[in-house]
Design an enzyme around this catalytic site. Structure first.
Site, PDB file in Angstrom:
ATOM      1  N   HIS A 157      -7.232 -33.090  17.137  1.00 45.57           N
ATOM      2  CA  HIS A 157      -6.180 -33.960  17.659  1.00 45.57           C
ATOM      3  C   HIS A 157      -5.038 -33.163  18.263  1.00 45.57           C
ATOM      4  O   HIS A 157      -3.952 -33.703  18.507  1.00 45.57           O
ATOM      5  CB  HIS A 157      -5.667 -34.874  16.542  1.00 45.57           C
ATOM      6  CG  HIS A 157      -6.749 -35.778  16.026  1.00 45.57           C
ATOM      7  ND1 HIS A 157      -7.026 -36.995  16.602  1.00 45.57           N
ATOM      8  CD2 HIS A 157      -7.660 -35.601  15.044  1.00 45.57           C
ATOM      9  CE1 HIS A 157      -8.051 -37.548  15.959  1.00 45.57           C
ATOM     10  NE2 HIS A 157      -8.459 -36.723  15.016  1.00 45.57           N
ATOM     11  N   LYS A 216       9.016  -1.131  14.254  1.00 47.02           N
ATOM     12  CA  LYS A 216       9.640  -0.838  12.947  1.00 47.02           C
ATOM     13  C   LYS A 216      10.750   0.187  13.113  1.00 47.02           C
ATOM     14  O   LYS A 216      11.831   0.061  12.552  1.00 47.02           O
ATOM     15  CB  LYS A 216       8.597  -0.209  12.007  1.00 47.02           C
ATOM     16  CG  LYS A 216       7.595  -1.136  11.418  1.00 47.02           C
ATOM     17  CD  LYS A 216       6.811  -0.325  10.367  1.00 47.02           C
ATOM     18  CE  LYS A 216       5.505  -0.985  10.007  1.00 47.02           C
ATOM     19  NZ  LYS A 216       4.653  -0.133   9.191  1.00 47.02           N
ATOM     20  N   GLY A 250      -5.019  -1.808   4.773  1.00 49.35           N
ATOM     21  CA  GLY A 250      -4.312  -2.986   4.264  1.00 49.35           C
ATOM     22  C   GLY A 250      -5.067  -4.279   4.543  1.00 49.35           C
ATOM     23  O   GLY A 250      -5.240  -5.140   3.672  1.00 49.35           O
ATOM     24  N   ARG A 251      -5.556  -4.412   5.778  1.00 44.41           N
ATOM     25  CA  ARG A 251      -6.227  -5.672   6.154  1.00 44.41           C
ATOM     26  C   ARG A 251      -7.636  -5.772   5.594  1.00 44.41           C
ATOM     27  O   ARG A 251      -8.320  -6.766   5.812  1.00 44.41           O
ATOM     28  CB  ARG A 251      -6.206  -5.827   7.677  1.00 44.41           C
ATOM     29  CG  ARG A 251      -6.793  -4.644   8.428  1.00 44.41           C
ATOM     30  CD  ARG A 251      -6.406  -4.709   9.912  1.00 44.41           C
ATOM     31  NE  ARG A 251      -6.874  -3.561  10.672  1.00 44.41           N
ATOM     32  CZ  ARG A 251      -6.232  -2.411  10.783  1.00 44.41           C
ATOM     33  NH1 ARG A 251      -5.092  -2.222  10.158  1.00 44.41           N
ATOM     34  NH2 ARG A 251      -6.715  -1.430  11.527  1.00 44.41           N
ATOM     35  N   LYS A 306       0.841  -1.196   0.000  1.00 48.69           N
ATOM     36  CA  LYS A 306       0.000   0.000   0.000  1.00 48.69           C
ATOM     37  C   LYS A 306       0.880   1.252   0.000  1.00 48.69           C
ATOM     38  O   LYS A 306       0.683   2.162  -0.777  1.00 48.69           O
ATOM     39  CB  LYS A 306      -0.921  -0.033   1.230  1.00 48.69           C
ATOM     40  CG  LYS A 306      -1.811   1.172   1.352  1.00 48.69           C
ATOM     41  CD  LYS A 306      -2.785   1.033   2.507  1.00 48.69           C
ATOM     42  CE  LYS A 306      -3.455   2.372   2.759  1.00 48.69           C
ATOM     43  NZ  LYS A 306      -4.407   2.337   3.866  1.00 48.69           N
ATOM     44  N   GLU A 363      -5.380  -6.472  14.636  1.00 50.06           N
ATOM     45  CA  GLU A 363      -4.799  -5.173  14.304  1.00 50.06           C
ATOM     46  C   GLU A 363      -5.891  -4.103  14.380  1.00 50.06           C
ATOM     47  O   GLU A 363      -5.627  -2.947  14.670  1.00 50.06           O
ATOM     48  CB  GLU A 363      -4.157  -5.211  12.903  1.00 50.06           C
ATOM     49  CG  GLU A 363      -3.123  -4.119  12.703  1.00 50.06           C
ATOM     50  CD  GLU A 363      -2.287  -4.301  11.444  1.00 50.06           C
ATOM     51  OE1 GLU A 363      -2.832  -4.144  10.347  1.00 50.06           O
ATOM     52  OE2 GLU A 363      -1.077  -4.576  11.556  1.00 50.06           O
ATOM     53  N   GLU A 368      10.267  -4.963   4.577  1.00 55.81           N
ATOM     54  CA  GLU A 368      10.275  -6.369   4.166  1.00 55.81           C
ATOM     55  C   GLU A 368      10.007  -6.496   2.667  1.00 55.81           C
ATOM     56  O   GLU A 368      10.720  -7.200   1.945  1.00 55.81           O
ATOM     57  CB  GLU A 368       9.189  -7.156   4.915  1.00 55.81           C
ATOM     58  CG  GLU A 368       9.455  -7.395   6.376  1.00 55.81           C
ATOM     59  CD  GLU A 368       8.999  -6.247   7.266  1.00 55.81           C
ATOM     60  OE1 GLU A 368       8.737  -5.128   6.743  1.00 55.81           O
ATOM     61  OE2 GLU A 368       8.923  -6.447   8.484  1.00 55.81           O
TER      62      GLU A 368
HETATM   63  O1  LIG Z   1       0.983  -2.740   2.218  1.00 60.09           O
HETATM   64  P1  LIG Z   1       2.092  -2.144   3.003  1.00 60.09           P
HETATM   65  O2  LIG Z   1       2.091  -0.652   2.976  1.00 60.09           O
HETATM   66  O3  LIG Z   1       3.424  -2.698   2.558  1.00 60.09           O
HETATM   67  O4  LIG Z   1       1.878  -2.546   4.506  1.00 60.09           O
HETATM   68  C1  LIG Z   1       1.934  -3.859   4.942  1.00 60.09           C
HETATM   69  C2  LIG Z   1       1.492  -4.004   6.378  1.00 60.09           C
HETATM   70  O5  LIG Z   1       2.438  -3.393   7.227  1.00 60.09           O
HETATM   71  C3  LIG Z   1       2.061  -2.500   8.255  1.00 60.09           C
HETATM   72  O6  LIG Z   1       3.035  -2.484   9.214  1.00 60.09           O
HETATM   73  C4  LIG Z   1       0.716  -2.719   8.902  1.00 60.09           C
HETATM   74  O7  LIG Z   1       0.806  -3.265  10.168  1.00 60.09           O
HETATM   75  C5  LIG Z   1      -0.214  -3.562   8.090  1.00 60.09           C
HETATM   76  O8  LIG Z   1      -1.519  -3.083   8.313  1.00 60.09           O
HETATM   77  C6  LIG Z   1       0.085  -3.531   6.627  1.00 60.09           C
HETATM   78  O9  LIG Z   1      -0.838  -4.367   5.956  1.00 60.09           O
END
Ligand SMILES: O=P(O)(O)OC[C@H]1O[C@H](O)[C@H](O)[C@@H](O)[C@@H]1O
Length: 564
Positions: free
Chosen positions: A404, A528, A287-288, A215, A373, A221
């Site tokens: 199980h 972060k 994002g979610r 986003k 979240e 990452e």
């Molecule tokens: O889609 P991006 O901007 O790479 O973000 C990826 C993810 O990282 C963030 O730290 C948030 O905790 C998430 O809500 C998000 O989906």
């Protein structure tokens, strides 16, 4: 933008009434056996239909009156108003001053122009982007789009994390039987180099398409993995003689093997990805809450645009139901309120989601981000402290594997764990074991578990089986362990969309009662920032190391002493 402060749910009349009601249930004794015996209509009264899904709430620790009181609580905290505000595009994500419009992502073509927010024809933009995604997906699926050496694409690798990973991978896994173009997908999320290494190890770069999904297009990452993937692609193409390593051929290779999804399209271009092959979305999509936006491009490619449209239609069916159904009959809202009942009145901490469908094996992981979240907050949307417990720990595994493993604790442990059991009447893989239909054997477990949890087994029943008295207590099941059963015909793109929208709106409902902004995620920022600060201390910067607290310093020193 000004937003009304949240209503303190704990100060409402409904909350007080729920407290009294809870106490009287405790006093008379919570007893599902008796409640079912005394009310032959109990299941009928507590069953609902929404979209293509059937819901049975009757094995919950509620009487029909409980749902009326919970609906009353919803009214008093102005849930209806918040739902309307969300659908209309008001900035209900007030800590980020944003609208919350994932529901617009699934509005149909005919709704173009019907929703203008902050000057944007929201549905028009959504549909225009979908058209571009579908056109691209069709090209890849038909083989018209090829890699740099002219071979058709057989694998898409989605690189993203959090909302840019969990939704697409969950939905891809769920809809595997619909991946009909000979194209499979893989998902790389972790910055741990093992993830990309294992996911690319057996891939042919000439037939691989990377989709970089972020986003913000700033996530450490994802950008690290994207650069690593770019090097992997160019190195391997060169080694295979597919490119000569010249700048022009490298640029062409990146153009043919990398596309991007982001709200920050300028940053995509800086990465070297052709803006014509980048698909946007908007800051009003969290994002979610984004699997049904361009973030789902890997799905559109693997299952195809038509199926993707059905997926969106499923979401939309539940959206309309949620918006239009009065709270008293609105099972989506009631399930959210029921969770509040367990968290705030029974003191439950966690919530199991148990899909009896192997294809839904990533669904609990997806729900963890969606719910935790969203509602893992200690302050309300006006900055004041919350007035009750918030958030639930969502977890689960597909049945029957969980049976199980951890069901022991749900059946006989000391904790109350409300659980959602999800299953479908049909399977795309019918099988017989001798004369026995295997799917029916599977479903027998689904039905048996909620029955055992609700009704348990008394000491007399255990004794009647001839059990030695000394081990009778160990074999008693108390019962009265709450479950909700959700059943559908088939797991399809449409019913999956319905399930996701269901939990999105459950999340909003709970968040509204707790007064939290379910659409921000400030809690992920500190870690972060510290990771950035710590990075130099790990490699060699002794000054940066000295600046760490004693525990962190000692851990890094251990690492430095042991690295090869
Ligand atoms: O889609 P991006 O901007 O790479 O973000 C990826 C993810 O990282 C963030 O730290 C948030 O905790 C998430 O809500 C998000 O989906």
């Amino acid at each position: 933008m000004a937003i009304n402060p949240p209503v303190d749910a704990t100060q409402t009349k409904a909350w007080a009434a729920l407290q009294d009601h809870f106490q009287s249930l405790q006093d008379e004794g919570i007893d599902l056996r008796a409640w079912f015996a005394n009310d032959p209509q109990r299941t009928e009264k507590l069953s609902f239909e929404a979209g293509d899904l059937h819901f049975d709430l009757s094995k919950n620790l509620i009487q029909p009156e409980t749902l009326s009181l919970l609906a009353q609580l919803g009214r008093e905290v102005k849930l209806d108003e918040r739902i309307e505000s969300m659908f209309k595009g008001e900035h209900i994500n007030n800590t980020e001053d944003r609208a919350v419009l994932h529901t617009a992502l699934r509005m149909p073509e005919e709704d173009r122009g019907s929703l203008v927010v902050d000057g944007q024809d929201v549905v028009g933009d959504v549909r225009d982007t979908l058209k571009r995604i579908y056109a691209f997906a069709d090209q890849v699926r038909s083989g018209e789009w090829t890699g740099v050496s002219g071979k058709r694409i057989t694998t898409v690798v989605n690189i993203g994390i959090g909302g840019s990973d969990l939704g697409p991978v969950m939905a891809y896994e769920a809809l595997k039987p619909y991946a009909d173009a000979g194209i499979s997908a893989r998902y790389v999320s972790n910055i741990d180099p093992n993830d990309l290494a294992e996911k690319t190890r057996d891939l042919d770069p000439e037939t691989t398409l990377f989709i970089i999904v972020s986003k913000t297009f700033t996530t450490l990452e994802t950008l690290t993995n994207a650069r690593q993937a770019r090097s992997w692609l160019l190195d391997h193409l060169k080694a295979q003689g597919a490119v000569d390593g010249s700048d022009a051929q490298s640029a062409e290779a990146i153009r043919k093997h990398f596309i991007a999804v982001s709200t920050a399209l300028d940053k995509v271009e800086d990465f070297g990805i052709d803006p014509t092959n980048a698909f946007g979305f908007w800051n009003w999509v969290g994002g979610r809450y984004s699997v049904d936006s361009a973030v789902g491009t890997s799905l559109a490619i693997t299952i195809g645009p038509e199926r993707f449209e059905e997926f969106l239609a499923g979401f939309n069916a539940i959206d309309r139901y949620f918006r239009d159904t009065p709270l008293e009959e609105n099972v989506v809202a009631l399930m959210g309120l029921l969770n509040v009942w367990y968290v705030n009145f029974f003191g439950a901490h966690s919530h199991a989601v148990l899909p009896y469908d192997q294809y839904l094996h990533r669904f609990p992981a997806y729900l963890q981000q969606l719910t935790m979240e969203s509602n893992g907050k200690s302050v309300r949307w006006d900055g004041t402290p919350v007035t009750s417990m918030t958030g639930e720990i969502f977890w689960g595994e597909p049945g029957t594997n969980g049976q199980h493993a951890f069901y022991q604790l749900i059946h006989q442990g000391t904790r109350l764990i409300p659980a959602d059991f999800i299953a479908f009447a049909n399977t795309p893989n019918p099988a017989k074991d001798e004369d026995q239909d295997v799917h029916e054997l599977f479903l027998a477990n689904y039905f048996a578990q909620t029955k055992a949890l609700a009704f348990g087994k008394t000491a007399d029943e255990v004794r009647a089986e001839g059990t030695d008295e000394s081990i009778v207590p160990a074999r008693v099941f108390t019962g009265n362990r709450p479950t909700t059963s959700i059943l559908g015909d088939d797991l399809t793109p449409r019913s999956l969309g319905e399930l996701i929208a269901l939990y999105e709106h459950i999340t909003l409902t709970e968040g509204t009662v707790w007064g939290v902004d379910s659409f921000d995620q400030w809690g992920v920022e500190l870690g972060k920032k510290l990771a950035k600060e710590i990075t130099p201390a790990i490699s060699q910067d002794d000054q940066a190391l000295a600046a760490q607290d004693q525990s962190t310093r000692s851990l890094i020193e251990f690492y430095r002493a042991h690295r090869h």
